[in-house]
Design an enzyme around this catalytic site. Structure first.
Site: not given
Length: 353
Positions: A114, A136, A178, A220, A230, A234, A238, A241, A245, A257
């Site tokens: 965990r 992330k 990016e 960032k 997010e 945040r 994206n 994106h 994606h 990417h």
């Protein structure tokens, strides 16, 4: 010289940007008895160097390169390795590589017992400015990219600029997508630096690229310090994106990417302008800057229906309602909710031209 960029929040940490940073690792892993080092084959020698300086018992775990390593099956193999090594909650996972390897390493760390400490050692421009900063972690599944994962901030991040000298030129260029995104959503000085000398922006040994890395990391860091999970701000990270994606999924992750995000930025800019939120000049500037560094800005018209279906499972979508990050001006990001499909098609026409 090492630049330390602080990331705040409930679990603060520093991003270290500089050269020959392996010696900084012991300070991040503390008194861990065991360290698992995840890496892909091309980075074996760098991973061995990291293992040497760790001062702990090392479990090396080689994983497939790039997106091929970001799967549940690979993660399961890593968990088996941790189990065999007797990994406890006081031990540390280190990911040496680009964004795919560090995403995987973070997810393995987040899910083992965990949550155990982890440290990304970024070796690609994309990893430095995007994947390794912000906590992330995740893997890809058939339904889409990064749909299985966890928010799990690292103990610290090492961005060793020396690694960029061994990066293929195409990978370095892809990472600039990016960086450019950060310029449009928050720090226009990034765009000016690239426009002033595009070649210097891609020179791994130069001061311009170092400044670009530091500026993008600060963008960032400032965002994720306020919004780790997010829930609001945040989302602006994206920008470009949602379509990006979808392209990656359609290409079965064989596209880089950054290349997919570059095309996504063209779409997002067109969507912003056609919805009446962005001026023509800033929209056009997207294509100019991206092409200046050699990034793609077009994709096939015939793929629109397939891409639209893929976008409907984007993480920003709410039920059946699509949501896009758009610009209300340079460095003024916002959200466009539930746009008409004709508007989306018109924006995509500018990508497909």
């Amino acid at each position: 010289m090492v630049t330390r960029i602080h990331v705040g929040g409930d679990r603060p940490y520093d991003v270290l940007v500089g050269r020959d940073l392996a010696g900084e690792l012991p300070g991040l892993i503390g008194d861990a008895a065991r360290v698992a080092v995840l890496y892909s084959a091309p980075l074996r020698s760098r991973a061995e160097r990291i293992a040497e300086v760790s001062g702990a018992r090392v479990t090396p775990i080689e994983v497939p390169d790039a997106e091929r390593g970001k799967t549940v099956e690979v993660a399961a193999r890593c968990w088996d390795e941790l189990g065999a090594a007797g990994f406890t909650r006081t031990d540390v996972v280190v990911g040496v590589g680009g964004g795919a390897v560090t995403d995987l390493a973070g997810f393995v760390a987040a899910s083992w017992l965990r949550g155990v400490r982890w440290v990304p050692v970024s070796t690609s421009l994309l990893g430095m400015v995007d994947a390794s900063v912000g906590g992330k972690t995740g893997v890809n599944i058939a339904a889409g990219k990064n749909l299985v994962g966890a928010f799990h901030p690292p103990a610290g991040v090492l961005c060793d600029l020396d690694a960029l000298a061994t990066l293929p030129a195409d990978d370095l260029t892809a990472g600039l997508a990016e960086v450019i995104k950060c310029g449009f959503i928050a720090d226009p000085a990034i765009l000016s630096l690239i426009e002033g000398d595009p070649k210097a922006a891609a020179d791994p040994g130069g001061d311009v690229l170092r400044e670009l890395v530091e500026r993008a990391v600060r963008v960032k860091a400032e965002v994720v310090s306020v919004d780790l999970k997010e829930s609001g701000l945040r989302e602006i990270l994206n920008y470009g994106h949602t379509l990006g994606h979808a392209i990656e999924k359609r290409e079965r992750y064989t596209w880089k990417h950054g290349h997919a995000i570059s095309v996504g930025l063209i779409f997002a800019a067109a969507l912003s302008r056609l919805s009446g939120r962005l001026d023509d000049a800033t929209s056009a500037r997207h294509r100019a800057v991206l092409e200046m560094v050699g990034l793609p800005t077009a994709y096939g018209q015939e793929f629109w229906d397939e891409l639209l279906s893929a976008m409907r499972v984007d993480k920003k979508a709410r039920a059946d309602t699509l949501r896009f990050v758009v610009l209300d001006g340079l460095a003024k990001p916002g959200i466009l909710t539930g746009p008409d499909e004709d508007l989306l098609r018109a924006a995509y026409a500018e990508v497909a031209r």
